[in-house]
Design an enzyme around this catalytic site. Sequence first.
Site, PDB file in Angstrom:
ATOM      1  N   GLY A  14       9.842 -35.541  11.781  1.00 18.85           N
ATOM      2  CA  GLY A  14       9.518 -34.757  11.275  1.00 18.85           C
ATOM      3  C   GLY A  14       9.693 -34.933   9.008  1.00 18.85           C
ATOM      4  O   GLY A  14       9.808 -34.613   8.494  1.00 18.85           O
ATOM      5  N   GLU A  25      16.940 -36.684   7.538  1.00 18.27           N
ATOM      6  CA  GLU A  25      15.912 -36.042   7.725  1.00 18.27           C
ATOM      7  C   GLU A  25      15.374 -34.984   7.062  1.00 18.27           C
ATOM      8  O   GLU A  25      15.566 -34.337   6.425  1.00 18.27           O
ATOM      9  CB  GLU A  25      17.492 -35.207   8.270  1.00 18.27           C
ATOM     10  CG  GLU A  25      17.868 -34.743  10.460  1.00 18.27           C
ATOM     11  CD  GLU A  25      16.640 -34.641  11.095  1.00 18.27           C
ATOM     12  OE1 GLU A  25      15.879 -34.978  10.820  1.00 18.27           O
ATOM     13  OE2 GLU A  25      16.821 -34.571  12.811  1.00 18.27           O
ATOM     14  N   ASP A  64      19.190 -27.643  11.371  1.00 20.34           N
ATOM     15  CA  ASP A  64      19.037 -26.247  11.780  1.00 20.34           C
ATOM     16  C   ASP A  64      20.558 -25.965  13.093  1.00 20.34           C
ATOM     17  O   ASP A  64      21.634 -26.468  11.759  1.00 20.34           O
ATOM     18  CB  ASP A  64      17.814 -26.370  12.821  1.00 20.34           C
ATOM     19  CG  ASP A  64      17.383 -24.920  13.343  1.00 20.34           C
ATOM     20  OD1 ASP A  64      17.443 -23.751  11.993  1.00 20.34           O
ATOM     21  OD2 ASP A  64      17.230 -25.047  14.346  1.00 20.34           O
ATOM     22  N   LYS A  95      19.555 -25.414   6.988  1.00 20.38           N
ATOM     23  CA  LYS A  95      19.907 -23.824   7.552  1.00 20.38           C
ATOM     24  C   LYS A  95      22.043 -23.190   7.509  1.00 20.38           C
ATOM     25  O   LYS A  95      22.055 -23.488   9.018  1.00 20.38           O
ATOM     26  CB  LYS A  95      19.296 -22.634   8.270  1.00 20.38           C
ATOM     27  CG  LYS A  95      16.886 -23.290   8.306  1.00 20.38           C
ATOM     28  CD  LYS A  95      16.593 -23.591   9.707  1.00 20.38           C
ATOM     29  CE  LYS A  95      15.096 -23.775   9.578  1.00 20.38           C
ATOM     30  NZ  LYS A  95      14.422 -23.235  10.886  1.00 20.38           N
ATOM     31  N   PHE A 135      12.039 -19.784  10.456  1.00 26.36           N
ATOM     32  CA  PHE A 135      11.078 -21.545  10.784  1.00 26.36           C
ATOM     33  C   PHE A 135       9.950 -21.720   9.601  1.00 26.36           C
ATOM     34  O   PHE A 135       9.258 -20.753   9.108  1.00 26.36           O
ATOM     35  CB  PHE A 135      10.091 -20.967  12.016  1.00 26.36           C
ATOM     36  CG  PHE A 135       9.178 -22.567  13.117  1.00 26.36           C
ATOM     37  CD1 PHE A 135       9.861 -22.924  13.123  1.00 26.36           C
ATOM     38  CD2 PHE A 135       8.261 -22.747  12.481  1.00 26.36           C
ATOM     39  CE1 PHE A 135       9.953 -24.038  13.799  1.00 26.36           C
ATOM     40  CE2 PHE A 135       7.808 -23.588  13.212  1.00 26.36           C
ATOM     41  CZ  PHE A 135       8.412 -24.629  13.128  1.00 26.36           C
ATOM     42  N   ASP A 151       6.428 -29.611  11.146  1.00 24.75           N
ATOM     43  CA  ASP A 151       4.973 -28.798  12.136  1.00 24.75           C
ATOM     44  C   ASP A 151       5.694 -27.616  12.833  1.00 24.75           C
ATOM     45  O   ASP A 151       6.916 -27.128  13.376  1.00 24.75           O
ATOM     46  CB  ASP A 151       4.463 -30.246  12.921  1.00 24.75           C
ATOM     47  CG  ASP A 151       6.025 -30.352  13.966  1.00 24.75           C
ATOM     48  OD1 ASP A 151       6.747 -30.720  13.575  1.00 24.75           O
ATOM     49  OD2 ASP A 151       4.907 -30.047  15.307  1.00 24.75           O
ATOM     50  N   ARG A 192       1.963 -30.440   9.687  1.00 18.74           N
ATOM     51  CA  ARG A 192       2.952 -31.682   8.441  1.00 18.74           C
ATOM     52  C   ARG A 192       2.764 -31.862   7.694  1.00 18.74           C
ATOM     53  O   ARG A 192       3.204 -32.897   6.144  1.00 18.74           O
ATOM     54  CB  ARG A 192       2.947 -32.900   9.541  1.00 18.74           C
ATOM     55  CG  ARG A 192       3.785 -32.988  10.858  1.00 18.74           C
ATOM     56  CD  ARG A 192       4.496 -34.616  11.552  1.00 18.74           C
ATOM     57  NE  ARG A 192       4.449 -33.802  12.589  1.00 18.74           N
ATOM     58  CZ  ARG A 192       5.970 -33.672  13.564  1.00 18.74           C
ATOM     59  NH1 ARG A 192       6.327 -33.039  12.861  1.00 18.74           N
ATOM     60  NH2 ARG A 192       6.206 -33.711  14.849  1.00 18.74           N
TER      61      ARG A 192
HETATM   62  P1  IMP Z   1      18.246 -29.670  15.490  1.00 20.41           P
HETATM   63  O1  IMP Z   1      18.413 -30.166  15.943  1.00 20.41           O
HETATM   64  O2  IMP Z   1      18.786 -27.854  16.103  1.00 20.41           O
HETATM   65  O3  IMP Z   1      19.420 -29.515  13.835  1.00 20.41           O
HETATM   66  O4  IMP Z   1      16.952 -29.353  14.325  1.00 20.41           O
HETATM   67  C1  IMP Z   1      16.511 -30.213  14.277  1.00 20.41           C
HETATM   68  C2  IMP Z   1      14.961 -30.476  14.214  1.00 20.41           C
HETATM   69  O5  IMP Z   1      14.422 -29.803  14.759  1.00 20.41           O
HETATM   70  C3  IMP Z   1      14.796 -30.889  12.548  1.00 20.41           C
HETATM   71  O6  IMP Z   1      14.648 -32.633  12.686  1.00 20.41           O
HETATM   72  C4  IMP Z   1      12.933 -30.116  13.016  1.00 20.41           C
HETATM   73  O7  IMP Z   1      12.470 -31.643  13.343  1.00 20.41           O
HETATM   74  C5  IMP Z   1      13.013 -29.935  14.284  1.00 20.41           C
HETATM   75  N1  IMP Z   1      13.627 -27.807  12.838  1.00 20.41           N
HETATM   76  C6  IMP Z   1      14.299 -27.717  13.222  1.00 20.41           C
HETATM   77  N2  IMP Z   1      14.008 -26.166  12.238  1.00 20.41           N
HETATM   78  C7  IMP Z   1      12.850 -25.969  11.788  1.00 20.41           C
HETATM   79  C8  IMP Z   1      11.665 -25.294  11.658  1.00 20.41           C
HETATM   80  O8  IMP Z   1      11.627 -24.584  10.642  1.00 20.41           O
HETATM   81  N3  IMP Z   1      10.713 -26.103  11.506  1.00 20.41           N
HETATM   82  C9  IMP Z   1       9.681 -26.977  11.876  1.00 20.41           C
HETATM   83  N4  IMP Z   1      10.982 -27.551  12.534  1.00 20.41           N
HETATM   84  C10 IMP Z   1      11.715 -27.443  12.218  1.00 20.41           C
HETATM   85 MG    MG Z   2      13.056 -33.388  13.058  1.00 22.78          MG
END
Ligand code: IMP
Ligand code: MG
Length: 180
Positions: free
Chosen positions: A52, A105, A109, A137, A158, A165, A171
């Site tokens: 990402g 990053e 999320d 977020k 999202f 992606d 992407r």
């Molecule tokens: P986390 O581990 O929940 O903080 O999520 C991190 C990873 O999830 C990010 O590096 C993204 O690759 C993916 N991700 C989180 N939210 C989104 C979104 O809204 N769209 C696409 N990918 C996301």
């Molecule tokens: Mg990621």
Amino acid sequence: MKTQLSMLQLHDLTFVPFITSAEIEERIAQLAQQISADYHEKTPVFLGVLNGAYQFTAALTQQFNGDCEVEFTKLKSYEGTTSTGTIQNLIGVNNLKGKHVIVVEDIVDTGNTISEIIKILETEEVASYRIATLCYKPEAYKKSHKIDYIGLEIPNKFIVGYGLDYDGLGRNLPEIYQLK
Ligand code: IMP
Ligand code: MG
């Protein structure tokens, strides 16, 4: 001239324009300036999190003013549009001992991925680490670690584009779209 962006269909989902490429670029330029000032006397290692963060890492490091190294690691936590909660480490890190690391990053999320990376960096005995993320977020974030550099705070919806992606697609887009 202003280009009118339109709706986007990826697999079974429809997305609407959310953040323009001009806004993204402007914000990245500001972050790069701030990071350049903060790391004035250091040679940081930008550690991009694949897949990402590939666009953000490229843009941010191009605008960084000073010597730096660029490395990548690969972790995966998302399936479709939800976080699975388990992180797969697909490409590890090496030679970060004693380095000043800036994790790059695409989005923070839940914070699961960042927590996992922090654990790895602590084991690697880096000199220091900070986190830079293009999108954040706040409503979804479940961890307490401070996110040092935030490009854009967004609602808990999202998004795709600029590296992000939906099941492999979106992407390559230069702007960001939100799920309709
Ligand atoms: P986390 O581990 O929940 O903080 O999520 C991190 C990873 O999830 C990010 O590096 C993204 O690759 C993916 N991700 C989180 N939210 C989104 C979104 O809204 N769209 C696409 N990918 C996301
Ligand atoms: Mg990621």
